[in-house]
Motif scaffolding. Structure first.
Motif, PDB file in Angstrom:
ATOM      1  N   UNK A  71      46.446  19.811  47.664  1.00 18.01           N
ATOM      2  CA  UNK A  71      46.746  20.018  46.247  1.00 18.01           C
ATOM      3  C   UNK A  71      45.942  19.046  45.397  1.00 18.01           C
ATOM      4  N   UNK A  72      45.367  19.559  44.333  1.00 14.20           N
ATOM      5  CA  UNK A  72      44.582  18.739  43.413  1.00 14.20           C
ATOM      6  C   UNK A  72      45.080  19.009  42.008  1.00 14.20           C
ATOM      7  N   UNK A  73      45.448  17.940  41.347  1.00 11.54           N
ATOM      8  CA  UNK A  73      45.928  18.099  39.975  1.00 11.54           C
ATOM      9  C   UNK A  73      44.735  18.240  39.054  1.00 11.54           C
ATOM     10  N   UNK A  74      44.724  19.305  38.291  1.00 13.51           N
ATOM     11  CA  UNK A  74      43.549  19.597  37.469  1.00 13.51           C
ATOM     12  C   UNK A  74      43.590  18.836  36.150  1.00 13.51           C
ATOM     13  N   UNK A  75      44.136  17.629  36.178  1.00 11.92           N
ATOM     14  CA  UNK A  75      44.285  16.904  34.917  1.00 11.92           C
ATOM     15  C   UNK A  75      43.575  15.555  34.887  1.00 11.92           C
ATOM     16  N   UNK A  76      42.857  15.244  35.928  1.00 10.47           N
ATOM     17  CA  UNK A  76      42.066  14.007  35.901  1.00 10.47           C
ATOM     18  C   UNK A  76      40.889  14.233  36.838  1.00 10.47           C
ATOM     19  N   UNK A  77      39.956  13.330  36.849  1.00 15.77           N
ATOM     20  CA  UNK A  77      38.780  13.565  37.668  1.00 15.77           C
ATOM     21  C   UNK A  77      39.044  13.248  39.142  1.00 15.77           C
ATOM     22  N   UNK A  78      39.229  14.249  39.954  1.00 20.07           N
ATOM     23  CA  UNK A  78      39.689  14.013  41.314  1.00 20.07           C
ATOM     24  C   UNK A  78      38.572  13.857  42.332  1.00 20.07           C
ATOM     25  N   UNK A  79      37.321  13.952  41.897  1.00 17.52           N
ATOM     26  CA  UNK A  79      36.253  14.145  42.870  1.00 17.52           C
ATOM     27  C   UNK A  79      36.119  12.984  43.858  1.00 17.52           C
ATOM     28  N   UNK A  80      36.235  11.765  43.370  1.00 16.60           N
ATOM     29  CA  UNK A  80      36.033  10.622  44.247  1.00 16.60           C
ATOM     30  C   UNK A  80      37.105  10.546  45.346  1.00 16.60           C
ATOM     31  N   UNK A  81      38.350  10.715  44.945  1.00 18.72           N
ATOM     32  CA  UNK A  81      39.444  10.683  45.908  1.00 18.72           C
ATOM     33  C   UNK A  81      39.308  11.796  46.929  1.00 18.72           C
ATOM     34  N   UNK A  82      38.818  12.939  46.462  1.00 17.70           N
ATOM     35  CA  UNK A  82      38.642  14.079  47.365  1.00 17.70           C
ATOM     36  C   UNK A  82      37.613  13.790  48.446  1.00 17.70           C
ATOM     37  N   UNK A  83      36.538  13.099  48.049  1.00 18.02           N
ATOM     38  CA  UNK A  83      35.496  12.769  49.036  1.00 18.02           C
ATOM     39  C   UNK A  83      36.069  11.957  50.188  1.00 18.02           C
TER      40      UNK A  83
END
Ligand code: ADP
Ligand code: MG
Length: 261
Positions: A152-164
Motif C-alpha cells: 500500500x502506498x499513500x498517494x499523499x506524499x512523495x513515496x519514491x525513496x521509501x519504496x526503493x
C-alpha cells in the motif's frame, strides 16, 4: 492451493491494516477461507477487529514465534480467534516486541514464521500478514513466508525513496530466502483524485516502477467512513456498504482473486 500475501510498507499510516482487514473480509465473503496474521506489536489489526484488550489474550502470534524459536510443539489452533464465517485471526500484542528481540539469536531467525505458516497453509485459501512499519526481522520473516507482497502506498506524499528501499529488501529476500516471492502489486490508498498532487504522485510511481512492478488498477479513495472502520470494529462492507471505499475494496478483492494462487 493456498496463497500467502504479506502486506508491507515500512512507512506507517499508509493503509496496511485497513487493507488487510477489508481485503480479508472481501475474500471471506467470496467463500475463501482466510487467516489474518497480525505481525505488528501495536496490534492495530487485532484492535480493529474488536479485540480491545490484546494484552489479555490467552495466546497470540508472539507465543507461536517463541515456541518455534524454542523448538517446542505448537498445540493445534493455538492463538487462533474465529472472527466470522471463513475468517480467522492470529492476534498480536505488545509481547511481540520482546519476542522480536529474542529472535535475533535464534537459529534460522529469518525463517521462524515460515515454519508456522507452512503448516497453516493446509487450512486456508488465503493468509494475509499485516506487517509492522519497519523492515526489521519480523517483516523479513513475513516476506520469507509469503508468496507475494502487496504494497500500500499513500498517494499523499512523495513515496519514491521509501519504496526503493522496500523493493530492494523484497528482492534480497527473494534471492536469499524465498525464491517464489513476487510482488502482488502496489496499491494506492487514500487517493484524492481532486488534488493535482495525488495525480502527480501516482504518475511518478507508475513511471518509476510500473514497467517492472505490477500496480493494481483499483485505487482506494480517501474516505472518512473507511477511517472510522477500525474505531467501530467493522469492515467497510458492513459499515458503509454503498460507499466508494467498499466498492474499491471489493474491486481489489476481485483483482486479487483474478491473480490466483
Ligand atoms: P498502516 O497499517 O499502514 O499504519 P492504517 O491502515 O492503520 O495504516 O491506516 C492509517 C490511518 O488512516 C488510520 O487511522 C486509518 O483509519 C486511516 N485510513 C485508512 N484507509 C483510509 C482511507 N481510504 N481513507 C481515509 N483514511 C483511511
Ligand atoms: Mg498497521
Amino acid at each position: 492451493m493456498s496463497k500467502v500475501i504479506a502486506v508491507a510498507n515500512q512507512k506507517g499510516g499508509v493503509g496496511k491494516t485497513t487493507s488487510v482487514m477489508n481485503l480479508g473480509a472481501g475474500l471471506a465473503s467470496a467463500g475463501k477461507k482466510v487467516l489474518l496474521v497480525d505481525l505488528d506489536p501495536q496490534a492495530s489489526l487485532t484492535l480493529s477487529l474488536g479485540y480491545r484488550e490484546p494484552d489479555k489474550l490467552e495466546a497470540s502470534v508472539a507465543d507461536i514465534i517463541s515456541r518455534v524459536v524454542n523448538d517446542e510443539d505448537i498445540p493445534e489452533g493455538l492463538g487462533i480467534i474465529h472472527v466470522s464465517d471463513n475468517m480467522d485471526l492470529l492476534p498480536s500484542n505488545i509481547q511481540l516486541s520482546a519476542v522480536e528481540v529474542s529472535m535475533v539469536n535464534a537459529m534460522s531467525r529469518e525463517l521462524v514464521l515460515r515454519y508456522y505458516i507452512e503448516q497453516a497453509r493446509e487450512k486456508y485459501d488465503f493468509i494475509l500478514i499485516d506487517c509492522m512499519p519497519s523492515l526489521g526481522i519480523l517483516t523479513v520473516n513475513a516476506l520469507a513466508s509469503a508468496d507475494s507482497v502487496l504494497v500500500p502506498v499513500q498517494a499523499a506524499y512523495l513515496p519514491v525513496k521509501g519504496l526503493q528501499q522496500l523493493i530492494k529488501t523484497i528482492y534480497t529476500v527473494k534471492r536469499r530466502l524465498n525464491s517464489r516471492l513476487s510482488i502482488e502489486g502496489i496499491l494506492f490508498t487514500m487517493v484524492d483524485r481532486r488534488t493535482l498532487y495525488a495525480k502527480e504522485i501516482i504518475e511518478e510511481v507508475n513511471e518509476a516502477y510500473g514497467k517492472s512492478i505490477p500496480v493494481f488498477s483499483t485505487e482506494i479513495p480517501i474516505s472518512v467512513r473507511a477511517s472510522e472502520t477500525s474505531m467501530v470494529a467493522k469492515n467497510i462492507y458492513d459499515y458503509d456498504p454503498k460507499g466508494k471505499a467498499a466498492s474499491a475494496y471489493s474491486a481489489l478483492t476481485q483483482e486479487v482473486l483474478k491473480h490466483g494462487c
